[in-house]
Design a protein around this motif. Structure first.
Motif, PDB file in Angstrom:
ATOM      1  N   GLN A  75      32.016  44.609  31.627  1.00 34.34           N
ATOM      2  CA  GLN A  75      33.229  43.761  31.943  1.00 34.34           C
ATOM      3  C   GLN A  75      32.566  42.647  32.811  1.00 34.34           C
ATOM      4  O   GLN A  75      31.573  42.915  33.732  1.00 34.34           O
ATOM      5  CB  GLN A  75      34.147  44.611  32.508  1.00 34.34           C
ATOM      6  CG  GLN A  75      33.932  45.433  33.679  1.00 34.34           C
ATOM      7  CD  GLN A  75      34.987  45.912  34.400  1.00 34.34           C
ATOM      8  OE1 GLN A  75      35.882  45.203  34.981  1.00 34.34           O
ATOM      9  NE2 GLN A  75      35.428  47.111  34.406  1.00 34.34           N
ATOM     10  N   GLU A  76      33.335  41.440  32.711  1.00 34.82           N
ATOM     11  CA  GLU A  76      32.864  40.636  33.816  1.00 34.82           C
ATOM     12  C   GLU A  76      34.250  39.747  34.113  1.00 34.82           C
ATOM     13  O   GLU A  76      35.052  39.391  33.197  1.00 34.82           O
ATOM     14  CB  GLU A  76      32.275  39.446  32.707  1.00 34.82           C
ATOM     15  CG  GLU A  76      31.365  38.454  33.490  1.00 34.82           C
ATOM     16  CD  GLU A  76      30.591  37.522  32.618  1.00 34.82           C
ATOM     17  OE1 GLU A  76      29.976  37.881  31.444  1.00 34.82           O
ATOM     18  OE2 GLU A  76      30.486  36.420  32.894  1.00 34.82           O
ATOM     19  N   SER A  77      34.159  39.593  35.430  1.00 33.99           N
ATOM     20  CA  SER A  77      35.513  38.882  35.767  1.00 33.99           C
ATOM     21  C   SER A  77      34.999  37.867  36.590  1.00 33.99           C
ATOM     22  O   SER A  77      34.361  37.856  37.525  1.00 33.99           O
ATOM     23  CB  SER A  77      36.440  39.913  36.746  1.00 33.99           C
ATOM     24  OG  SER A  77      37.062  40.792  35.749  1.00 33.99           O
ATOM     25  N   ARG A  78      35.717  36.585  36.283  1.00 32.11           N
ATOM     26  CA  ARG A  78      35.143  35.239  37.132  1.00 32.11           C
ATOM     27  C   ARG A  78      36.522  34.636  37.482  1.00 32.11           C
ATOM     28  O   ARG A  78      37.192  34.410  36.691  1.00 32.11           O
ATOM     29  CB  ARG A  78      34.249  34.571  36.549  1.00 32.11           C
ATOM     30  CG  ARG A  78      33.088  35.477  35.861  1.00 32.11           C
ATOM     31  CD  ARG A  78      31.915  34.555  35.918  1.00 32.11           C
ATOM     32  NE  ARG A  78      30.767  35.236  35.489  1.00 32.11           N
ATOM     33  CZ  ARG A  78      29.767  36.061  36.126  1.00 32.11           C
ATOM     34  NH1 ARG A  78      30.126  36.062  37.491  1.00 32.11           N
ATOM     35  NH2 ARG A  78      28.960  36.636  35.707  1.00 32.11           N
ATOM     36  N   ILE A  79      36.275  34.115  38.946  1.00 30.85           N
ATOM     37  CA  ILE A  79      37.441  33.372  39.298  1.00 30.85           C
ATOM     38  C   ILE A  79      37.172  32.312  40.062  1.00 30.85           C
ATOM     39  O   ILE A  79      36.174  32.232  40.589  1.00 30.85           O
ATOM     40  CB  ILE A  79      38.439  34.407  40.281  1.00 30.85           C
ATOM     41  CG1 ILE A  79      39.240  35.263  39.570  1.00 30.85           C
ATOM     42  CG2 ILE A  79      39.394  33.511  41.115  1.00 30.85           C
ATOM     43  CD1 ILE A  79      40.073  36.334  40.056  1.00 30.85           C
ATOM     44  N   LEU A  80      37.674  31.095  39.766  1.00 25.13           N
ATOM     45  CA  LEU A  80      37.591  29.678  40.242  1.00 25.13           C
ATOM     46  C   LEU A  80      38.821  29.504  41.174  1.00 25.13           C
ATOM     47  O   LEU A  80      39.791  29.542  40.644  1.00 25.13           O
ATOM     48  CB  LEU A  80      37.571  28.789  39.177  1.00 25.13           C
ATOM     49  CG  LEU A  80      36.249  28.132  38.633  1.00 25.13           C
ATOM     50  CD1 LEU A  80      36.610  27.017  37.755  1.00 25.13           C
ATOM     51  CD2 LEU A  80      35.137  27.826  39.597  1.00 25.13           C
ATOM     52  N   MET A  81      38.331  29.420  42.377  1.00 26.14           N
ATOM     53  CA  MET A  81      39.542  29.011  43.464  1.00 26.14           C
ATOM     54  C   MET A  81      39.528  27.451  43.647  1.00 26.14           C
ATOM     55  O   MET A  81      38.541  26.947  44.219  1.00 26.14           O
ATOM     56  CB  MET A  81      39.167  29.826  44.543  1.00 26.14           C
ATOM     57  CG  MET A  81      38.826  31.063  44.603  1.00 26.14           C
ATOM     58  SD  MET A  81      40.535  31.981  44.847  1.00 26.14           S
ATOM     59  CE  MET A  81      40.929  31.707  46.378  1.00 26.14           C
ATOM     60  N   LEU A  82      40.595  26.852  43.694  1.00 24.94           N
ATOM     61  CA  LEU A  82      40.838  25.446  43.769  1.00 24.94           C
ATOM     62  C   LEU A  82      41.544  24.969  44.772  1.00 24.94           C
ATOM     63  O   LEU A  82      41.901  23.961  45.152  1.00 24.94           O
ATOM     64  CB  LEU A  82      41.348  24.811  42.499  1.00 24.94           C
ATOM     65  CG  LEU A  82      40.552  24.830  41.003  1.00 24.94           C
ATOM     66  CD1 LEU A  82      41.216  24.388  40.011  1.00 24.94           C
ATOM     67  CD2 LEU A  82      39.051  24.478  41.339  1.00 24.94           C
ATOM     68  N   SER A  83      42.174  26.063  45.490  1.00 26.07           N
ATOM     69  CA  SER A  83      42.846  25.876  46.535  1.00 26.07           C
ATOM     70  C   SER A  83      42.792  26.793  47.854  1.00 26.07           C
ATOM     71  O   SER A  83      42.500  27.988  47.594  1.00 26.07           O
ATOM     72  CB  SER A  83      44.457  25.666  46.226  1.00 26.07           C
ATOM     73  OG  SER A  83      45.251  26.193  47.346  1.00 26.07           O
ATOM     74  N   ASP A  84      42.776  26.343  48.899  1.00 30.91           N
ATOM     75  CA  ASP A  84      42.527  27.263  50.181  1.00 30.91           C
ATOM     76  C   ASP A  84      43.568  28.051  50.624  1.00 30.91           C
ATOM     77  O   ASP A  84      43.643  28.895  51.342  1.00 30.91           O
ATOM     78  CB  ASP A  84      42.035  26.443  51.542  1.00 30.91           C
ATOM     79  CG  ASP A  84      40.763  25.970  51.450  1.00 30.91           C
ATOM     80  OD1 ASP A  84      39.963  26.710  50.707  1.00 30.91           O
ATOM     81  OD2 ASP A  84      40.344  25.196  52.251  1.00 30.91           O
ATOM     82  N   LYS A  85      44.722  27.729  49.864  1.00 28.64           N
ATOM     83  CA  LYS A  85      45.955  28.403  50.113  1.00 28.64           C
ATOM     84  C   LYS A  85      46.244  29.572  49.105  1.00 28.64           C
ATOM     85  O   LYS A  85      47.202  30.355  49.048  1.00 28.64           O
ATOM     86  CB  LYS A  85      47.351  27.398  50.259  1.00 28.64           C
ATOM     87  CG  LYS A  85      47.131  26.462  51.410  1.00 28.64           C
ATOM     88  CD  LYS A  85      48.534  25.581  51.370  1.00 28.64           C
ATOM     89  CE  LYS A  85      48.281  24.547  52.420  1.00 28.64           C
ATOM     90  NZ  LYS A  85      47.780  23.314  51.957  1.00 28.64           N
ATOM     91  N   ALA A  86      45.561  29.721  48.081  1.00 27.94           N
ATOM     92  CA  ALA A  86      45.585  30.614  47.082  1.00 27.94           C
ATOM     93  C   ALA A  86      44.905  31.750  47.408  1.00 27.94           C
ATOM     94  O   ALA A  86      44.133  31.971  48.441  1.00 27.94           O
ATOM     95  CB  ALA A  86      44.695  29.779  45.845  1.00 27.94           C
ATOM     96  N   ARG A  87      45.213  32.790  46.338  1.00 26.58           N
ATOM     97  CA  ARG A  87      44.641  34.299  46.768  1.00 26.58           C
ATOM     98  C   ARG A  87      44.053  34.652  45.352  1.00 26.58           C
ATOM     99  O   ARG A  87      44.758  34.614  44.309  1.00 26.58           O
ATOM    100  CB  ARG A  87      45.548  35.165  47.281  1.00 26.58           C
ATOM    101  CG  ARG A  87      45.017  36.534  46.997  1.00 26.58           C
ATOM    102  CD  ARG A  87      46.011  37.287  47.861  1.00 26.58           C
ATOM    103  NE  ARG A  87      45.477  39.055  47.574  1.00 26.58           N
ATOM    104  CZ  ARG A  87      45.863  40.127  48.036  1.00 26.58           C
ATOM    105  NH1 ARG A  87      46.919  39.815  48.600  1.00 26.58           N
ATOM    106  NH2 ARG A  87      45.194  41.032  47.860  1.00 26.58           N
ATOM    107  N   GLY A  88      42.785  35.152  45.436  1.00 20.71           N
ATOM    108  CA  GLY A  88      42.397  35.717  44.023  1.00 20.71           C
ATOM    109  C   GLY A  88      41.728  37.019  44.327  1.00 20.71           C
ATOM    110  O   GLY A  88      41.210  37.118  45.429  1.00 20.71           O
ATOM    111  N   ASP A  89      41.828  37.777  43.413  1.00 24.02           N
ATOM    112  CA  ASP A  89      41.117  39.270  43.533  1.00 24.02           C
ATOM    113  C   ASP A  89      40.317  39.497  42.185  1.00 24.02           C
ATOM    114  O   ASP A  89      41.143  39.338  41.197  1.00 24.02           O
ATOM    115  CB  ASP A  89      42.170  40.227  43.638  1.00 24.02           C
ATOM    116  CG  ASP A  89      42.849  40.032  45.220  1.00 24.02           C
ATOM    117  OD1 ASP A  89      44.001  39.181  45.033  1.00 24.02           O
ATOM    118  OD2 ASP A  89      42.990  40.765  45.950  1.00 24.02           O
TER     119      ASP A  89
END
Lengths: 464, 434
Positions: free
Chosen positions: B341-355
């Motif tokens: 499996q491969e999970s990739r996340i792009l964060m475009l905001s400092d107020k966002a949350r990614g897991d």
């Protein structure tokens, strides 16, 4: 396969007849805590701290998310046992029986060879502590935690319980209420302790609880390397080791903490280890878990200052009846911090190795990076492994890379080695040694040799 | 002992009435009533790192004879195409059913689930909440079984190969306040081959709960290409469960665009039951505004030499949250299994949350399992490359992100659906400042 050698017995499983000077007996209540504190002649604040923690311990449920801890009989455990009147500075003065134990474990020999200082804890109390004069002159403090409370009350009170509060988890609450012994290290500003400090922990009696408490403060620009080892005899009744290790690594300081955990397979090893790294500081955990029945341990670094670095390099090996539930936590609370986790696990003979991790990038962690690698070899079809990492990100200007692999011993590598005339066994051992090499090469030489020997023992009889 | 009254018991009569109006077989009513009794005691499913126990998800639907028809014209979401193999449902009603004669002749069924319950009850009974998803798995599955009010049934018989994609369009009617309880049951018989595309959208702006379960039963040797574009509205709180049940040598390829506007928890699972079964799961997701999307993707290898791959790419903007839990579970006996499996996340905001939580649970040794996860910003090197060729920063960013999400786009078999996913991505990315 022909002539597969029997797996060697746990070599530290012997028990020595040592009379205790004092013991609180089995079980725990408030009076016992008052008794421990009173015998240690502690200040009132510490007794209050213990009682408050005990209160929390009673309220807190047992954690149910990891290994099975429901079989621990907390009433059958001895929470405090003293085997010697005081911590001796000269090896000659350590009681004869205890000295024999440690000589069998090679502690004085180790000290003579390469250490800046060493200590030994037997059951609840530290029985021996020595610091080489040249390092003492630099102002390095290396003593047991009880003595530190008496002799360095200010620096002690400033940091004690600030990294791991008693309310952190149930076992931390238990440790905070009955703690005894452990290591205290203070390295003054700018002082570099070139050679490692060593501490040796030994549980000797059945149903013993060891609750040592370690506090390490590395002042600005200073550096230290601390090594600990642990063993216990093999008994039918389980013992409990529930330690807390708190480390404060100040601005631009460096700390490496190396553990070779080799408890016998009847010890529950439930340890909370955590470090705070300030600006520009580096904290390195080197953590090897070979022994114990169940280990639950997730050393953490809170990267609280800009540019702080945290690393975790670990190996875990679980054989029959063992569960190594270990991992790491890296909490990025400041800009431009970095962390790295490399975890190598091996499960065999029905053992279970699990990795649990947490990497968090807080709102203020811009420019930070983390790299995580978890590799596992499952040697046979009776063993298993879970890899459970959590990566939580609250900032857009960060980078996290995580990779994990689980497999059996590589058939290609086996084929390659065996086609060159090596037996399957030798080939397997070589592959395993290569697998854990990133870990062993970070150990002091004597420890690396010892670890390789242990792994080699563990691997015997595993092919067939 | 405290006697607990079952608060859902009050719905017994309403369910009996609903079931009889729909002329359901007796067993279906019994299944509903049994499930109804279980709701209270069952727990919500655990979606690691997503707290949703206070979300308004367990809201019983109205169970009226018919929902009022949708006032809005469906042309906004459905482009008229008489050639398409298509079912369109608005709210609880099926408004379009197009199935060419040659497919009917081969025994293909593509219809409203209540129709199927009358015409081919035995086919539905064998599979519905029995093989892929089970009634009493958790509170949401029991709630779904009791209160399912609309759905779709697709059946492709043995050895039938269908080249045209089956297309399902589900328009949630949020012009009224009513829970959206949708069930999709796809039965791929032995050695059948086909592709299926589904789309979920919302009409209207009322606050509603949605509970959607999609079951795909892939019999030995069948091959299913499943794609979906989920675009439920901002006022809809959704529980999504898509589950594949794969028998010997069956294959399901999933391509899912999770592009909802509201809060969503989703469970996308493939049970590789048969030896040699194979699932490729691809999902892309964008979270915007203040929404939370928590996605559990699980592949469970039971069968020998089964292969399960997961690829998830996500983009997060504004104050939104996106959680990817990828779970590869190889059970004892899954000799020679492969879970990657491969999970990739792009964060475009400092107020966002990614897991990104890639989890491996391995109970067998003769296997290969691995995962990779990454979280970060738009690759500065790629940006530099594009901008050095005269492309504006904004345009460059858009290109990089589109490339990042491209894995799923290209896997969708219908050109119009592909374009729609691209448009949805553009739309979600362009209103990134709240």
């Amino acid at each position: 396969m022909a002539d597969v050698p029997e797996k060697q017995e746990y070599q530290y499983g012997f028990h020595d007849e040592v009379e205790s000077v004092y013991t609180t007996g089995k079980g725990l209540n408030e009076d016992i805590i008052r008794d421990i504190s009173g015998r240690k002649e502690e200040p009132q604040w510490m007794l209050d701290y213990r009682l408050k923690a005990y209160d929390h311990y009673l309220k807190r449920p047992m954690p149910q998310w990891g290994a099975n801890l429901n079989d621990i009989d907390f009433d059958a455990i001895t929470y405090y046992r003293k085997s010697s009147e005081r911590a001796e500075r000269s090896w000659e003065d350590v009681p004869e029986k205890i000295k024999e134990t440690f000589e069998r474990l090679g502690v004085p020999q180790a000290e003579r060879q390469y250490l800046a200082g060493s200590g030994a804890q037997y059951e609840s109390e530290v029985v021996y502590h020595n610091m080489k004069e040249e390092y003492e002159k630099l102002g390095i403090v290396f003593t047991d935690t009880d003595t530190a409370l008496k002799e360095y009350p200010e620096i002690f009170k400033e940091h004690f319980g600030t990294v791991v509060p008693p309310t952190d988890n149930k076992l931390a609450a238990l440790n905070s209420s009955v703690w005894s012994g452990g290591t205290f290290i203070y390295v003054p500003k700018g002082v570099k302790c070139e050679v490692p400090l060593q501490m040796y922990f030994r549980i000797n009696d059945e149903g013993m609880g060891q609750f040592e408490r370690t506090l390490i403060v590395v002042d600005e620009g200073a550096s230290v390397h601390y090594v600990e080892g642990c063993t216990a005899p093999t008994f039918s009744a389980s013992s409990l080791h529930a330690a807390i290790v708190e480390i404060v690594v100040k601005k631009d300081a460096y700390c490496r903490y190396t553990t070779i955990q080799n408890w016998s397979d009847n010890v529950y090893n439930l340890v909370t280890k955590r470090a705070h790294a300030e600006a520009g500081a580096t904290m390195e955990w080197i953590d090897g878990n070979l022994g114990s029945k169940i280990t639950m341990k997730y050393p953490s670094v809170h990267l609280n200052g800009p540019g702080a670095r945290g690393t975790m390099l670990s190996i875990a090996m679980a054989g029959e009846g063992q569960n190594q539930d270990t991992g790491a936590k890296m909490i990025h609370n400041a800009p431009n911090t970095s962390s790295s986790i490399v975890s190598k696990s091996i499960a065999k003979d029905g053992g279970e190795v699990n990795y649990r991790g947490q990497v968090t990038f807080g709102k203020n962690s811009g420019g930070s990076i983390s790299h995580i690698e978890c590799d596992t070899i499952i040697m046979d079809d009776k063993s298993k492994s879970d890899t459970i990492p959590f990566n939580e990100i609250h900032n857009s200007n960060v980078s996290l890379e995580h990779e994990a692999k689980v497999s059996k011993i590589s058939e290609e590598q086996l084929y390659y080695l065996m086609s060159r005339g090596l037996s399957e066994e030798t080939a397997t051992e070589m592959i395993v040694m290569g697998f854990v090499e990133p870990f062993t090469k970070e150990l002091p030489m004597e420890y690396a040799v010892e670890l390789n020997r242990l792994i080699s023992f563990e691997m015997e009889g595993s092919v067939g | 002992m405290e006697v607990k009254t079952n608060q859902f018991g009050v719905y017994t009569q309403a369910l009996q009435n609903f079931s009889s109006r729909k002329q359901e077989p007796e067993w279906m009513l019994q299944l509903r009533l049994d499930a109804l009794e279980k709701i209270e005691a069952l727990e919500l499913p655990v979606i690691e790192r997503v707290k949703y126990n206070r979300w308004p998800l367990v809201v019983a639907p109205q169970l009226k004879a018919e929902q009022p028809a949708l006032a809005a014209p469906i042309a906004k979401w459905v482009k008229d195409d008489p050639e398409a193999v298509r079912v369109v449902q608005t709210g609880n009603q099926t408004v379009v059913e197009q199935l060419p004669e040659h497919l009917k002749e081969k025994g293909v069924i593509f219809t409203d689930i209540f129709t199927a319950l009358q015409t081919v009850p035995e086919l539905v009974q064998e599979a519905y909440m029995q093989q892929a998803v089970k009634v009493d798995e958790n509170k949401m599955t029991a709630f779904h079984t009791a209160f399912m009010t609309s759905g779709l049934f697709l059946y492709v018989p043995k050895n039938v190969v269908v080249s045209e994609p089956f297309e399902a369009i589900f328009i949630q009617n949020s012009e009224v306040t009513d829970s959206f309880m949708k069930h999709v049951l796809v039965l791929a018989e032995t050695h059948s081959q086909f592709s299926y595309v589904e789309k979920y959208v919302t009409a209207g702006n009322e606050k509603n709960a949605a509970n959607i379960i999609v079951e795909v039963i892939a019999k030995p040797g069948s091959k299913v290409k499943f794609s979906a574009v989920d675009q439920l509205g901002v006022q809809t709180t959704t529980y999504f469960n898509r589950r594949g049940h794969l028998e010997k040598d069956a294959t399901i390829d999933w391509a899912i665009g999770v592009m909802n506007e509201g809060n969503v928890i989703a469970d996308f699972d493939s049970d590789l039951v048969g030896d040699g079964s194979h699932s490729e799961f691809k999902a892309v997701s964008i979270s915007t505004g203040s929404q939370i999307q928590g996605i559990d993707t699980r592949v469970t290898n039971y069968g020998r030499h089964s292969v399960g791959h997961i690829l998830q790419h996500g983009v997060i903007l504004d104050r939104a949250t996106l959680t990817f839990n990828g779970i590869g579970h190889i059970l004892k006996g899954g000799v020679g299994a492969d879970a990657q499996q491969e999970s990739r996340i792009l964060m475009l905001s400092d107020k966002a949350r990614g897991d990104a939580n890639p989890i491996l649970l391995i109970d067998e040794n003769d296997v290969t399992a691995g995962h990779a996860a990454s979280v970060g910003r738009v690759d500065p090197e790629q940006m530099y490359y594009l901008m050095s060729r005269g492309i504006s920063k904004e345009e460059a960013e858009r290109l990089v992100i589109r490339g990042f999400l491209g894995a799923v786009i290209s896997a969708i078999p219908i050109k119009a659906s592909r374009q729609e996913l691209i448009d949805t991505i553009e739309r979600k990315l362009s209103h990134d400042s709240e």
